[in-house]
Write an enzyme that holds these catalytic residues in place. Structure first.
Site, PDB file in Angstrom:
ATOM      1  N   GLU A 213      12.416  67.390  98.710  1.00  0.00           N
ATOM      2  CA  GLU A 213      11.545  67.483  97.535  1.00  0.00           C
ATOM      3  C   GLU A 213      11.379  66.164  97.099  1.00  0.00           C
ATOM      4  O   GLU A 213      10.405  65.888  96.431  1.00  0.00           O
ATOM      5  CB  GLU A 213      12.090  68.785  96.515  1.00  0.00           C
ATOM      6  CG  GLU A 213      13.130  68.046  95.686  1.00  0.00           C
ATOM      7  CD  GLU A 213      14.655  68.058  96.159  1.00  0.00           C
ATOM      8  OE1 GLU A 213      14.783  67.697  97.252  1.00  0.00           O
ATOM      9  OE2 GLU A 213      15.209  68.717  95.361  1.00  0.00           O
TER      10      GLU A 213
ATOM     11  N   ASP B 298      12.752  61.747  96.913  1.00  0.00           N
ATOM     12  CA  ASP B 298      13.363  60.449  97.338  1.00  0.00           C
ATOM     13  C   ASP B 298      13.839  59.659  96.500  1.00  0.00           C
ATOM     14  O   ASP B 298      12.941  59.131  95.547  1.00  0.00           O
ATOM     15  CB  ASP B 298      12.310  59.916  98.435  1.00  0.00           C
ATOM     16  CG  ASP B 298      12.938  58.628  98.946  1.00  0.00           C
ATOM     17  OD1 ASP B 298      14.212  58.294  98.804  1.00  0.00           O
ATOM     18  OD2 ASP B 298      12.053  57.896  99.659  1.00  0.00           O
ATOM     19  N   ASP B 299      15.119  59.809  96.030  1.00  0.00           N
ATOM     20  CA  ASP B 299      15.533  59.135  94.912  1.00  0.00           C
ATOM     21  C   ASP B 299      16.477  57.801  95.478  1.00  0.00           C
ATOM     22  O   ASP B 299      15.689  56.744  95.445  1.00  0.00           O
ATOM     23  CB  ASP B 299      16.500  59.720  94.027  1.00  0.00           C
ATOM     24  CG  ASP B 299      17.076  59.463  92.894  1.00  0.00           C
ATOM     25  OD1 ASP B 299      16.756  58.413  92.405  1.00  0.00           O
ATOM     26  OD2 ASP B 299      18.138  59.964  92.164  1.00  0.00           O
TER      27      ASP B 299
ATOM     28  N   THR C 208      19.982  58.133  99.847  1.00  0.00           N
ATOM     29  CA  THR C 208      21.137  58.475 100.391  1.00  0.00           C
ATOM     30  C   THR C 208      21.167  59.712 101.356  1.00  0.00           C
ATOM     31  O   THR C 208      21.582  59.655 102.414  1.00  0.00           O
ATOM     32  CB  THR C 208      22.294  58.747  99.326  1.00  0.00           C
ATOM     33  OG1 THR C 208      22.183  57.283  98.563  1.00  0.00           O
ATOM     34  CG2 THR C 208      23.663  58.877 100.048  1.00  0.00           C
ATOM     35  N   THR C 209      20.307  60.641 100.694  1.00  0.00           N
ATOM     36  CA  THR C 209      20.441  61.737 101.445  1.00  0.00           C
ATOM     37  C   THR C 209      19.482  61.598 102.744  1.00  0.00           C
ATOM     38  O   THR C 209      20.012  62.214 103.884  1.00  0.00           O
ATOM     39  CB  THR C 209      19.820  62.950 100.544  1.00  0.00           C
ATOM     40  OG1 THR C 209      20.562  63.037  99.417  1.00  0.00           O
ATOM     41  CG2 THR C 209      19.678  64.428 101.130  1.00  0.00           C
TER      42      THR C 209
ATOM     43  N   TRP D  16      14.245  62.002  85.456  1.00  0.00           N
ATOM     44  CA  TRP D  16      14.683  63.288  86.088  1.00  0.00           C
ATOM     45  C   TRP D  16      13.598  64.263  86.227  1.00  0.00           C
ATOM     46  O   TRP D  16      12.776  64.523  85.140  1.00  0.00           O
ATOM     47  CB  TRP D  16      15.857  63.870  85.127  1.00  0.00           C
ATOM     48  CG  TRP D  16      16.504  65.042  85.864  1.00  0.00           C
ATOM     49  CD1 TRP D  16      16.233  66.568  85.525  1.00  0.00           C
ATOM     50  CD2 TRP D  16      17.219  65.145  87.240  1.00  0.00           C
ATOM     51  NE1 TRP D  16      16.771  67.042  86.486  1.00  0.00           N
ATOM     52  CE2 TRP D  16      17.670  66.295  87.387  1.00  0.00           C
ATOM     53  CE3 TRP D  16      17.833  64.185  87.752  1.00  0.00           C
ATOM     54  CZ2 TRP D  16      18.466  66.660  88.390  1.00  0.00           C
ATOM     55  CZ3 TRP D  16      18.527  64.486  88.886  1.00  0.00           C
ATOM     56  CH2 TRP D  16      18.820  65.498  89.213  1.00  0.00           C
TER      57      TRP D  16
ATOM     58  N   PRO E 106      10.340  73.873  89.635  1.00  0.00           N
ATOM     59  CA  PRO E 106      10.092  75.276  88.777  1.00  0.00           C
ATOM     60  C   PRO E 106      11.386  76.172  89.244  1.00  0.00           C
ATOM     61  O   PRO E 106      11.765  76.901  88.600  1.00  0.00           O
ATOM     62  CB  PRO E 106       8.782  75.829  89.710  1.00  0.00           C
ATOM     63  CG  PRO E 106       8.512  74.755  90.337  1.00  0.00           C
ATOM     64  CD  PRO E 106       9.108  73.326  90.185  1.00  0.00           C
ATOM     65  N   TRP E 107      12.062  75.806  90.509  1.00  0.00           N
ATOM     66  CA  TRP E 107      12.897  76.600  91.148  1.00  0.00           C
ATOM     67  C   TRP E 107      13.902  76.417  90.384  1.00  0.00           C
ATOM     68  O   TRP E 107      15.249  77.230  90.638  1.00  0.00           O
ATOM     69  CB  TRP E 107      13.143  76.534  92.720  1.00  0.00           C
ATOM     70  CG  TRP E 107      13.195  75.333  92.902  1.00  0.00           C
ATOM     71  CD1 TRP E 107      14.104  74.299  93.346  1.00  0.00           C
ATOM     72  CD2 TRP E 107      11.793  74.557  93.682  1.00  0.00           C
ATOM     73  NE1 TRP E 107      13.740  73.183  93.852  1.00  0.00           N
ATOM     74  CE2 TRP E 107      12.288  73.098  93.951  1.00  0.00           C
ATOM     75  CE3 TRP E 107      10.503  74.711  93.789  1.00  0.00           C
ATOM     76  CZ2 TRP E 107      11.451  72.116  94.567  1.00  0.00           C
ATOM     77  CZ3 TRP E 107       9.550  73.797  94.241  1.00  0.00           C
ATOM     78  CH2 TRP E 107      10.182  72.587  94.659  1.00  0.00           C
TER      79      TRP E 107
HETATM   80  P1  5GP Z   1      18.936  60.747  97.099  1.00  0.00           P
HETATM   81  O1  5GP Z   1      19.500  59.975  95.843  1.00  0.00           O
HETATM   82  O2  5GP Z   1      20.032  61.049  98.029  1.00  0.00           O
HETATM   83  O3  5GP Z   1      17.510  60.421  97.315  1.00  0.00           O
HETATM   84  O4  5GP Z   1      18.807  62.221  96.153  1.00  0.00           O
HETATM   85  C1  5GP Z   1      19.708  63.227  96.505  1.00  0.00           C
HETATM   86  C2  5GP Z   1      19.339  64.626  96.019  1.00  0.00           C
HETATM   87  O5  5GP Z   1      19.443  64.572  94.546  1.00  0.00           O
HETATM   88  C3  5GP Z   1      17.765  64.844  96.239  1.00  0.00           C
HETATM   89  O6  5GP Z   1      17.640  65.647  97.622  1.00  0.00           O
HETATM   90  C4  5GP Z   1      17.578  65.889  95.273  1.00  0.00           C
HETATM   91  O7  5GP Z   1      17.939  67.113  95.733  1.00  0.00           O
HETATM   92  C5  5GP Z   1      18.572  65.582  94.073  1.00  0.00           C
HETATM   93  N1  5GP Z   1      17.716  64.715  93.320  1.00  0.00           N
HETATM   94  C6  5GP Z   1      17.537  63.318  92.913  1.00  0.00           C
HETATM   95  N2  5GP Z   1      16.755  62.992  91.737  1.00  0.00           N
HETATM   96  C7  5GP Z   1      16.392  64.430  91.502  1.00  0.00           C
HETATM   97  C8  5GP Z   1      15.622  64.704  90.306  1.00  0.00           C
HETATM   98  O8  5GP Z   1      14.950  63.813  89.398  1.00  0.00           O
HETATM   99  N3  5GP Z   1      15.347  66.155  90.073  1.00  0.00           N
HETATM  100  C9  5GP Z   1      16.214  67.018  90.829  1.00  0.00           C
HETATM  101  N4  5GP Z   1      15.678  68.398  90.563  1.00  0.00           N
HETATM  102  N5  5GP Z   1      16.838  66.833  91.935  1.00  0.00           N
HETATM  103  C10 5GP Z   1      17.084  65.414  92.213  1.00  0.00           C
END
Ligand code: 5GP
Length: 156
Positions: free
Chosen positions: A92, A94-95, A98-99, A148, A152-153
């Site tokens: 959903e 890409d923050d 890391t994931t 952030w 919806p889920w």
């Molecule tokens: P990463 O920092 O590894 O890219 O993101 C890790 C995980 O944190 C994402 O897959 C997601 O599930 C959750 N995440 C990061 N930013 C957000 C956000 O703004 N909203 C939501 N609901 N989840 C987030």
């Protein structure tokens, strides 16, 4: 989408529209989708309406430790061979990345992933912890500011 208390709040219709309006940019040789759960499950299912390929799933739990380190726990993994498959990895958001980095690396070492693209609903415009190889397909339906996102889920 509406903005509230410094959050970006999306409806199911917003997410469906983002997938519907952007799936056409995906290469047409995809063999299968790997959804990264749990956030990637619903986007992957919506995408299947438009590119009808099988969905496989992996689930990871990412969290920030008290030392401000990004940690990832594996909830479930796959035992299929992905070598020479054209795989589309769907999540959903890409923050920090890391994931996605963790999943791409583990799919490569454990499952023989050697041909993949990445499709996300949202990409936060910020410095990433990982750079994808230049030759891979990477697509975000929407590039957003570093706020952030409420999906919806997640609304109870
Ligand atoms: P990463 O920092 O590894 O890219 O993101 C890790 C995980 O944190 C994402 O897959 C997601 O599930 C959750 N995440 C990061 N930013 C957000 C956000 O703004 N909203 C939501 N609901 N989840 C987030």
């Amino acid at each position: 989408m509406k903005k509230e208390d410094n959050k970006l709040i999306y409806t199911y219709e917003d997410i469906h529209s983002l997938v519907r309006d952007n799936y056409k940019f995906i290469p047409n040789n995809i063999d299968l989708i790997i959804a990264i759960g749990t956030g990637g499950f619903i986007p992957a299912r919506i995408l299947k309406t438009y590119i009808n390929v099988p969905i496989y799933a992996i689930t990871v739990n990412s969290y920030i430790s008290d030392k401000q380190k990004n940690n990832i726990d594996i909830v479930q993994w796959l035992d299929i061979d992905l070598s020479n498959k054209n795989v589309l990895i769907v999540d959903e958001i890409d923050d920090t990345r890391t994931t996605l980095e963790f999943c791409v690396n583990k799919l490569t070492t454990d499952n023989g992933l050697n041909n993949y693209g990445v499709f996300v609903i949202h990409n936060k415009l910020k410095t990433k912890k990982y750079k994808f190889p230049d030759n891979i397909f990477y697509y975000s339906c929407s590039n957003i500011i570093d706020k952030w996102v409420v999906y919806p889920w997640d609304i109870n």
